[in-house]
Design an enzyme around this catalytic site. Structure first.
Site, PDB file in Angstrom:
ATOM      1  CB  SER A 130      -0.980  -0.004   1.173  1.00  0.00           C
ATOM      2  OG  SER A 130      -0.303  -0.163   2.384  1.00  0.00           O
ATOM      3  CG  ASP A 174       5.637   0.652   6.221  1.00  0.00           C
ATOM      4  OD1 ASP A 174       6.626   0.229   6.829  1.00  0.00           O
ATOM      5  OD2 ASP A 174       4.475   0.279   6.453  1.00  0.00           O
TER       6      ASP A 174
HETATM    7  C1  GLA Z   1       3.814  -1.318   9.789  1.00  0.00           C
HETATM    8  C2  GLA Z   1       3.680   0.197   9.860  1.00  0.00           C
HETATM    9  C3  GLA Z   1       5.027   0.846  10.157  1.00  0.00           C
HETATM   10  C4  GLA Z   1       5.704   0.199  11.365  1.00  0.00           C
HETATM   11  C5  GLA Z   1       5.691  -1.320  11.245  1.00  0.00           C
HETATM   12  C6  GLA Z   1       6.204  -1.994  12.499  1.00  0.00           C
HETATM   13  O1  GLA Z   1       4.579  -1.677   8.684  1.00  0.00           O
HETATM   14  O2  GLA Z   1       3.153   0.700   8.658  1.00  0.00           O
HETATM   15  O3  GLA Z   1       4.862   2.230  10.338  1.00  0.00           O
HETATM   16  O4  GLA Z   1       5.116   0.619  12.555  1.00  0.00           O
HETATM   17  O5  GLA Z   1       4.392  -1.821  10.978  1.00  0.00           O
HETATM   18  O6  GLA Z   1       7.543  -1.727  12.695  1.00  0.00           O
END
Ligand code: GLA
Length: 390
Positions: A130, A174
């Site tokens: 996403s 991410d």
């Molecule tokens: C997901 C969230 C990130 C982070 C990870 C855990 O990917 O989108 O922001 O918090 O989990 O590290």
């Protein structure tokens, strides 16, 4: 691949004149999990797999989107002045959310465009498909509407779309990894200050292997938000006596000294993970700088145990994959990656052991869990970008 996508674009939208190609990677986090909303460090890298998009400006105000991955949904169409999250628009709410976020920021997106997307990241595997769509959209918007936004701004707008338009309370890891990734490097990001450095990943005779549990993720978002809330509560308790703005400001010693201030016993464990994981991440990057890949691997294993025992976001599928990995010859380290509750593990495995690793872990996983895991030997690629040289 690009030729095929352009042909696909022509077929769906008619004529390929003026269409440009863009790419945003997926990401894998090497260490530093559930630290990004606690003001800690993360250490992710961008992958060479990700989301491709072919896009072209329109003369009217319509946005028309099509995904090769969701052909059955056909072209999803909306007016650029009417940006609402609607369930039927499914995946297209991600690009829509990014348009919304650009407008929130005051960028002038006043015309329409059409775009065809194709992603080769396994869906729902925790490799950030996403956020990859979000950053692909951001580079399209920047290019088509001549938006004066640098990559960090686009990363922040991708996160804004996810938080406020989609409604997932994620941190910035991410989008940051996907926007700012660099071939052959991981990014050490301090999520408190957004200061970052690149660290070269030279594994010499080893490779990064991602193993997908193939577990459907269901309740992941609500559990994710629950963990966030528990950390926030722990922080509040600590703030009663000490002057900190995030758990990431504590080292292990300070945590042990003050943890009695945290009222709820479960929250103590959640906060302990956040603090120790942040310190582990800093140590892991130092070890890597010193070419001490064994220590790096050990810290990955410790990270998994902490996510399993203190943070409780692993589950039998991820634990099985990690624990099987630890037993294999040639495995330097292995841990869950991403939010957890399903998704993938990331392992560093010596080249000569890769085939055996995939075979042994794959067989034992299927025996125990009842369905297959998928394995990918991945490469570290660059961040989101326009692909055409023109
Ligand atoms: C997901 C969230 C990130 C982070 C990870 C855990 O990917 O989108 O922001 O918090 O989990 O590290």
């Amino acid at each position: 691949m690009i030729k095929e996508l352009k042909a696909g674009f022509e077929k769906v939208f008619g004529g390929g004149e003026g269409a440009r190609t863009y790419f945003a990677p997926g990401r894998v986090n090497l260490i530093g999990e559930h630290t990004d909303y606690n003001g800690g460090h993360v250490f992710p890298c961008a992958l060479t797999i990700g989301t491709y998009a072919v896009a072209r400006k329109r003369e009217d105000k319509l946005v028309r989107l099509y995904s090769e991955n969701f052909k059955e949904l056909g072209i999803i169409e909306f007016d650029v002045e009417e940006l609402k999250n609607v369930k039927e628009h499914d995946w297209a709410n991600y690009p829509k959310g990014v348009i919304w976020a650009f407008k929130q920021e005051g960028f002038n997106i006043d015309g329409g465009f059409e775009a065809l997307f194709f992603g080769n990241i396994p869906n729902g595997a925790g490799l950030s498909s996403s956020a990859s769509i979000e950053l692909a959209t951001a580079v399209i918007l920047k290019d088509i509407f001549n938006v004066e936004a640098d990559m960090i701004k686009m990363v922040q707008l991708g996160k804004l779309a996810e938080n406020k338009f989609i409604g997932v309370n994620c941190g910035i890891m991410d989008q940051f990894a996907i926007g700012m990734g660099k071939e052959g490097h991981a990014v050490l990001l301090d999520t408190n200050t957004l200061k970052f450095t690149y660290a070269k990943i030279e594994l010499k005779n080893a490779a990064i292997i991602i193993a997908n549990t193939n577990k459907r993720r269901g309740l992941a978002d609500s559990k994710y938000n629950e963990r966030r809330a528990q950390c926030e509560e722990a922080l509040k308790d600590l703030q009663g006596e000490i002057n900190i703005s995030a758990l990431g400001e504590l080292n292990e010693e300070a945590f042990e000294k003050y943890s009695h201030l945290i009222k709820d016993r479960i929250n103590v464990r959640r906060a302990r993970h956040a603090v120790y994981e942040n310190q582990r991440t800093i140590k892991a990057v130092k070890a890597l700088e010193q070419n001490d890949i064994e220590t790096f691997g050990q810290l990955m294993n410790d990270s998994h145990e902490s996510l399993r025992d203190d943070y409780e976001v692993t589950g039998i599928e991820l634990d099985t994959l990690a624990e099987l990995a630890w037993q294999q010859p040639g495995v330097i380290g292995s841990r869950m990656t991403g939010a957890g509750f399903g998704g993938c593990t990331v392992s560093i495995v010596k080249n000569e052991s890769i085939d055996g690793f995939i075979e042994n872990v794959g067989r034992a996983y299927e025996e125990k869990i009842g369905y297959k895991a998928d394995f990918y030997v991945v490469n570290i690629g660059d961040g989101a970008r326009k692909l055409d040289l023109l």
